[in-house]
Design an enzyme around this catalytic site. Sequence first.
Site, PDB file in Angstrom:
ATOM      1  N   SER A  28       0.850  -1.209   0.000  1.00 44.52           N
ATOM      2  CA  SER A  28       0.000   0.000   0.000  1.00 44.52           C
ATOM      3  C   SER A  28       0.877   1.248   0.000  1.00 44.52           C
ATOM      4  O   SER A  28       0.628   2.199  -0.753  1.00 44.52           O
ATOM      5  CB  SER A  28      -0.925  -0.025   1.226  1.00 44.52           C
ATOM      6  N   ASN A 101     -10.677  -9.637   6.958  1.00 43.47           N
ATOM      7  CA  ASN A 101     -10.722  -8.693   8.067  1.00 43.47           C
ATOM      8  C   ASN A 101     -12.150  -8.332   8.475  1.00 43.47           C
ATOM      9  O   ASN A 101     -12.349  -7.437   9.309  1.00 43.47           O
ATOM     10  CB  ASN A 101      -9.972  -7.398   7.710  1.00 43.47           C
ATOM     11  N   ARG A 129     -10.236   1.821   7.538  1.00 47.89           N
ATOM     12  CA  ARG A 129     -10.781   0.507   7.841  1.00 47.89           C
ATOM     13  C   ARG A 129     -11.778   0.574   9.002  1.00 47.89           C
ATOM     14  O   ARG A 129     -12.676  -0.273   9.100  1.00 47.89           O
ATOM     15  CB  ARG A 129      -9.643  -0.476   8.115  1.00 47.89           C
ATOM     16  N   GLU A 163      -8.702  -7.193  14.086  1.00 47.58           N
ATOM     17  CA  GLU A 163      -8.636  -7.206  12.619  1.00 47.58           C
ATOM     18  C   GLU A 163      -9.219  -8.491  12.030  1.00 47.58           C
ATOM     19  O   GLU A 163      -8.927  -8.882  10.901  1.00 47.58           O
ATOM     20  CB  GLU A 163      -7.186  -6.987  12.168  1.00 47.58           C
ATOM     21  N   ARG A 195      -1.516  -4.372  15.010  1.00 41.98           N
ATOM     22  CA  ARG A 195      -2.938  -4.017  14.875  1.00 41.98           C
ATOM     23  C   ARG A 195      -3.884  -4.847  15.749  1.00 41.98           C
ATOM     24  O   ARG A 195      -5.004  -4.442  16.016  1.00 41.98           O
ATOM     25  CB  ARG A 195      -3.375  -4.182  13.415  1.00 41.98           C
ATOM     26  N   HIS A 231      -0.585  -8.264   9.220  1.00 38.84           N
ATOM     27  CA  HIS A 231      -1.506  -9.273   9.747  1.00 38.84           C
ATOM     28  C   HIS A 231      -0.770 -10.614   9.763  1.00 38.84           C
ATOM     29  O   HIS A 231       0.073 -10.871   8.896  1.00 38.84           O
ATOM     30  CB  HIS A 231      -2.745  -9.431   8.841  1.00 38.84           C
ATOM     31  N   ASN A 342      -2.264  -3.288  -3.114  1.00 43.19           N
ATOM     32  CA  ASN A 342      -2.694  -2.648  -1.874  1.00 43.19           C
ATOM     33  C   ASN A 342      -2.457  -3.566  -0.680  1.00 43.19           C
ATOM     34  O   ASN A 342      -2.978  -3.338   0.411  1.00 43.19           O
ATOM     35  CB  ASN A 342      -4.180  -2.270  -1.954  1.00 43.19           C
ATOM     36  N   CYS A 348      -6.465 -12.740   1.834  1.00 41.37           N
ATOM     37  CA  CYS A 348      -7.081 -11.513   2.377  1.00 41.37           C
ATOM     38  C   CYS A 348      -8.473 -11.320   1.814  1.00 41.37           C
ATOM     39  O   CYS A 348      -9.343 -10.746   2.464  1.00 41.37           O
ATOM     40  CB  CYS A 348      -6.285 -10.275   1.991  1.00 41.37           C
TER      41      CYS A 348
HETATM   42  O1  SUG Z   1      -5.585  -3.332   5.892  1.00 37.80           O
HETATM   43  N1  SUG Z   1      -4.859  -2.533   2.568  1.00 37.80           N
HETATM   44  C1  SUG Z   1      -5.320  -3.496   3.537  1.00 37.80           C
HETATM   45  C2  SUG Z   1      -4.909  -4.883   3.132  1.00 37.80           C
HETATM   46  C3  SUG Z   1      -5.561  -5.913   3.990  1.00 37.80           C
HETATM   47  C4  SUG Z   1      -5.071  -7.274   3.714  1.00 37.80           C
HETATM   48  N2  SUG Z   1      -5.754  -8.224   4.526  1.00 37.80           N
HETATM   49  C5  SUG Z   1      -5.198  -9.276   5.125  1.00 37.80           C
HETATM   50  N3  SUG Z   1      -3.913  -9.408   5.295  1.00 37.80           N
HETATM   51  N4  SUG Z   1      -5.988 -10.166   5.633  1.00 37.80           N
HETATM   52  C6  SUG Z   1      -4.823  -3.161   4.933  1.00 37.80           C
HETATM   53  O2  SUG Z   1      -3.663  -2.760   5.070  1.00 37.80           O
HETATM   54  C7  SUG Z   1      -4.706  -0.374   1.529  1.00 37.80           C
HETATM   55  C8  SUG Z   1      -5.551   0.840   1.301  1.00 37.80           C
HETATM   56  C9  SUG Z   1      -4.871   1.964   0.629  1.00 37.80           C
HETATM   57  O3  SUG Z   1      -3.669   2.055   0.722  1.00 37.80           O
HETATM   58  O4  SUG Z   1      -5.582   2.762   0.010  1.00 37.80           O
HETATM   59  C10 SUG Z   1      -5.288  -1.285   2.560  1.00 37.80           C
HETATM   60  O5  SUG Z   1      -6.135  -0.889   3.340  1.00 37.80           O
END
Ligand code: SUG
Length: 419
Positions: A28, A101, A129, A163, A195, A231, A342, A348
């Site tokens: 991200s 999540n 989130r 999460e 988190r 995570h 991202n 995920c």
């Molecule tokens: O929470 N990315 C999410 C990715 C979640 C992945 N989920 C698991 N690992 N289960 C996060 O970091 C990126 C949004 C942005 O950058 O605009 C984002 O929210």
Amino acid sequence: MPLTEINFDGIVGPSHNYAGLSFGNVASMGHAGQVSRPRSAALEGIDKMRANLALGLAQGIFLPHPRPHRGWLARLGTSIEEAEPTIAANAMSASPMWAANAATVSPAPDTADRKCHLTVANLRTMPHRSLEWRSTLSQLLVAFRDGAYFQVHPPVPPAFGDEGAANHMRLASGHAEPGLEIFVYGVSGGAFPARQHVEASKAIARLHLLDPGRTVFVQQSEAAIAAGAFHNDVVAVSNERVLFAHEQAFADKQRLLDACQTNVPGFEYVEVAAAEVPLEDAVKSYLFNAQLVSSPDGEMTLVVPTEARETASVWRWIERHLAGNGPIRRVEVVDVRESMANGGGPACLRLRVVADPATIDPRFLADEARLDRIADVVRQHWPEQIAHDALQRPELIADVERARSALLDTLGLSELASA
Ligand code: SUG
């Protein structure tokens, strides 16, 4: 119908964009400001679901949430037109696509009242989130409304970050057997935030009426979080009696392995050594953010993203494992690049629920025909591209809102239009 594992995938929403909102999520952060492709992203997700169906697995769907989140903006005293760009980006995030999540799920065989319990995640660590829980709760209360089989809980208080299933694993000799539930929490992560709070995990275990003798709380290693494993599901995944993890995933690995050995008949641990795949490669390739699944023929398949094939150390490890006698017998490669950029891999994008499909609202279940209909709506309504500086353009906002209502109409779920 017997209890089955159903993967519920979040349909990628029409506002999917790269705003770099997740500090500690290296993908991200690294893609911040780039042009996103929501239509391709959603179609990639649909193709991943088709690959799961082809493996003989049961498939479900969750809906994109209303974006922009106008109610949140109003509570901040602003609007999508007038908000500062970062606030607007938070309100436009398509992050509900990462269904892992959405909630933590304890299947019926693990709980004292023999119901499947789901607790919606509060996701309080990241502002974009933290907007998700209310819509997630509304959807779960419709999909799993049969109180004879399900108990849906609202999020635990936001003092303690939660999460969802991304920090929860379950091991059992079969999906429908009583299992060992593993809650992974973070304490520190170097420069990056941890988190998942242990108090949130403990609250969920109590609310789900789990047997304390078959519940274990394990700390994620600081090195893993610092390397970008925001995570636990970035460095570990479980399926039935198999735990697949990186050597540096946990702070106290031995305590976890002892609990698995004691509670899970036939337990098998597949560890990837740091000397073979450094944490950095594990995070870049999302080797562990694979779906580890058992198809009806009994073969265990690892569904990995294309980035795993492109990472030399990872692909070498996979080939060696397949040539040996390990429990993972097949590898399936799926392209979810838009989500990966991202920080969201195949695992995920899905929430696992063990239940009888006949007890779930059928509008949340998917087969090929339904996926065809969803893909048609996506091709017709999802924006092809979103440039980072276009997030507040009135035409884009109108398109995004129209796209979601077209999907809800097609799925017969218009009752969730404002939820
Ligand atoms: O929470 N990315 C999410 C990715 C979640 C992945 N989920 C698991 N690992 N289960 C996060 O970091 C990126 C949004 C942005 O950058 O605009 C984002 O929210």
